[in-house]
Design a protein around this motif. Structure first.
Motif: not given
Length: 183
Positions: A36-37, A61-64, A70-72
């Motif tokens: 997911q990105t 955490l990735a959303q924050e 750009r979190t993966i």
């Protein structure tokens, strides 16, 4: 009473959060990797703990962190929504996990990324960095096992420092080794 314009704003906020998240499957020989990105900016790979756990718990955490990056997230081989054709000691190894990370990095056309590892994910991040040091922009460790400092003999971690920065590092290291904590 809610006005129509306010209703649209209320609906668009959650939709923008949903639309900024993308789920994908990357097919590799013998495996299908789910990832997911979120967001845009400096790429940040988040490696969850385990082994054997999905990355689902790291979505908040990735959303924050996607507010500035750009979190993966990806489910490591054989976990979560990632599937293996065959599951045994030959298909779940540290080398294959690192190969998966490199395949994902290449697929996403990322030159370098920040690698964040939690628990086992931190151990995997350390191992990835030993195999692909030029691909790691920075590393973040969260409740991970310690790093084997003998790795420092083969990694030149000060090569990116200027002469003045290396002198400062030597100066403060000497103070620390002498017991001086006034720095």
């Amino acid at each position: 009473m809610i006005k129509f314009g306010h209703l649209i704003a209320i609906i668009l906020i959650p939709l923008s959060t949903i639309l900024s998240q993308a789920n994908h499957i990357l097919n590799t020989p013998g495996a299908r990797l789910h990832y997911q990105t979120f967001g845009s900016g400096t790429p940040l790979l988040i490696l969850n703990g385990g082994p054997g756990m999905s990355s689902e718990g790291f979505i908040p955490l990735a959303q924050e962190l996607s507010k500035n990056n750009r979190t993966i997230l990806y489910d490591q081989r054989g976990t979560g929504l990632s599937k293996l054709d065959k599951t045994d000691a030959t298909t779940i190894t540290m080398d294959l996990m690192v190969e998966d990370m490199e395949t994902l990095r290449g697929h996403l056309e990322i030159e370098q990324w920040i690698v964040m590892g939690h628990s086992f994910g931190g151990i995997l991040a350390y191992y990835y960095a030993t195999k692909n040091p030029d691909r790691v922009m920075a590393m973040i460790q969260s409740s991970s096992g310690g790093m084997d400092l003998s790795l420092l003999t083969s990694l030149n971690i000060t090569s990116g420092l200027s002469s003045m920065e290396r002198d400062s590092l030597r100066f403060y290291n000497q103070k620390i080794y002498s017991g001086d904590t006034s720095y």
